[in-house]
Design a protein around this motif. Structure first.
Motif, PDB file in Angstrom:
ATOM      1  N   ALA A  26      37.671  35.942  38.851  1.00 46.63           N
ATOM      2  CA  ALA A  26      36.490  35.140  39.201  1.00 46.63           C
ATOM      3  C   ALA A  26      36.962  33.807  39.777  1.00 46.63           C
ATOM      4  N   ASP A  27      36.145  33.237  40.680  1.00 45.67           N
ATOM      5  CA  ASP A  27      36.543  31.950  41.267  1.00 45.67           C
ATOM      6  C   ASP A  27      36.686  30.847  40.214  1.00 45.67           C
ATOM      7  N   GLN A  28      35.951  30.998  39.101  1.00 44.81           N
ATOM      8  CA  GLN A  28      36.047  29.990  38.029  1.00 44.81           C
ATOM      9  C   GLN A  28      37.459  29.928  37.441  1.00 44.81           C
ATOM     10  N   GLU A  29      38.220  30.985  37.627  1.00 39.66           N
ATOM     11  CA  GLU A  29      39.590  31.005  37.077  1.00 39.66           C
ATOM     12  C   GLU A  29      40.578  30.239  37.944  1.00 39.66           C
ATOM     13  N   LEU A  30      40.107  29.846  39.124  1.00 43.46           N
ATOM     14  CA  LEU A  30      40.999  29.153  40.051  1.00 43.46           C
ATOM     15  C   LEU A  30      41.124  27.687  39.635  1.00 43.46           C
TER      16      LEU A  30
END
Ligand code: NIG
Ligand code: FE
Length: 415
Positions: A26-30
């Motif tokens: 997920a982009d939140q993990e970036l």
């Protein structure tokens, strides 16, 4: 005294740290480091963090001050290319789009064999020069490491010519080139014998020279109805394993089957996969073999894309490479192709960026790059922007303004 430089401030640094090798992201993990700095020493990264904090901690170092908004990501890694070749296949492209089939094109003198003929005619100097030129164009688009295959020579001496040209090109090109022997690209039309006889000759005569001259550590084969079968390749890959070569496979491009062989031989990567079904997806997801999507071949041939979403959701490690070659993938623009794959396959920014950075590094078994972390190579791609999302949003049209390779600023668009 080693030279240390603090680069920044960057509006954002995307270090690609702490992310898993396999599966959806997920982009939140970036992780996004705001107002960041990167401290480098010679060719390595020493620290990544807040620019002001680093400047205070290391007051003695020289600073490369960036004015305006910049975003920094790891230099891109293109894990599958064929940029060493002679001639052009513009005629194939036109014929394909005019409705001619693969066989009609091959029969009228086109296809891989046409490039073999043209590459055999080229001198080692010509091949070296054109490979450097193409590699340096990739560098300007942010690619700091490129894999390059042979496979347009198809005799012991012509494959050696290609691999020596790639080695010479690596000495002079701005990106680092990682060579792969693809003598098993197709059965050469002028070979008098069967597929297995050809492969036996190559493995007995060429493999030892590759070791001796350090020309390649990687052996690739095109497993396909028009090239080599799973049975044909068995002895060849056994020999490669015996000699400690890494194996990689052109798999499932038009028909499924190659990925199974790749996993069976514990290949580092299985590349293409446009024709992979749920069976092959499950096999890859349950393996250590990196799945490499090549959207440039889908765009060049007008075929469907590799089922990247399904591969990720099943838990596979997905890298994305350009496959830059004169036939199926003439564009050679990794960022454009990776962005487009993202739109068709619904991949997050994190998944696409992972596919051209640390997951691509894994597809080449390189542990020293693909992330921005202490101890890794200072390979950086820097974009004029205040938001990392702009990189893929612009679908390749936003080019890096600066590129660092091994700690050296090798490209600066402002200059
Ligand atoms: O990766 N699939 C086989 N080999 C290349 C194409 C090479 C060519 O068409 O010259 C590929 O697409
Ligand atoms: Fe390829």
């Amino acid at each position: 005294m080693k030279k240390r430089t603090l680069i920044g401030p960057f509006k954002q640094i995307i270090p690609m740290s702490g992310m898993q090798l396999k599966g959806a992201i997920a982009d939140q993990e970036l992780e996004v480091i705001e107002d960041g700095g990167i401290l480098i020493e010679d060719h390595l990264i020493i620290a990544v963090g807040n620019f002001k904090a680093l400047a205070a901690e290391f007051p003695e170092v020289s600073t490369k001050v960036l004015n305006g908004n910049h975003v920094c990501v790891p230099g891109f890694i293109d894990a599958h290319t064929h940029i060493c070749f002679g001639g052009s296949r513009a005629k194939d492209y036109a014929m394909r789009n005019a409705g001619k089939t693969y066989l009609e094109i091959a029969h009228s003198g086109g296809g891989i064999w046409d490039t073999v003929t043209q590459t055999r005619k080229a001198s080692i100097e010509e091949l070296t020069k054109s490979t450097i030129k193409r590699a340096n164009r990739h560098l300007k688009n942010g690619t700091t490491t490129l894999e390059v295959k042979s496979g347009y020579g198809l005799t012991v001496s012509e494959e050696l010519k290609m691999l020596r040209a790639i080695k010479l090109a690596n000495d002079q090109a701005l990106p680092e080139l990682i060579s792969t022997c693809l003598a098993a690209h197709m059965l050469p039309k002028d070979f008098k014998g069967s597929e297995t006889e050809y492969l036996k000759e190559i493995s007995e005569q060429l493999f030892p020279i590759l070791k001796e001259e350090k020309l390649a550590n990687r052996i690739d084969a095109f497993i396909e109805q028009s090239a080599f079968s799973a049975d044909d390749i068995q002895g060849y890959f056994n020999k490669a394993n015996e000699l400690n070569f890494d194996i990689t496979v052109h798999a499932d491009q038009f028909t499924p089957g190659g990925s199974n062989v790749a996993v069976k031989f514990n290949a580092i990567s299985a590349d293409h996969l446009e024709a992979s079904t749920d069976t092959e997806i499950a096999i890859l997801a349950n393996s250590n073999t990196i799945a490499v999507a090549l959207p440039g071949a889908s765009i060049g041939l007008g075929c469907n894309f590799t089922p990247a979403r399904k591969l990720l959701d099943a838990g596979a490690a997905l890298a994305i490479a350009s496959d830059h070659n004169p036939g199926s993938a003439p564009m050679g623009d990794l960022l454009t192709q990776a962005s487009i794959l993202g739109t068709f396959e619904k991949l997050t920014n994190a998944e696409v960026l992972a596919g051209i950075t640390f997951r691509a590094a894994a597809a080449l078994k390189l542990k020293d790059r693909g992330k921005l972390e202490k101890g890794l190579l200072a390979d950086l791609a820097v974009f004029h922007s205040d938001n990392y999302q702009d990189i893929l949003y612009n679908q390749g049209n936003l080019k890096p303004c600066m590129v660092w390779k091994n700690g050296a600023l090798v490209f600066d668009r402002h200059k």
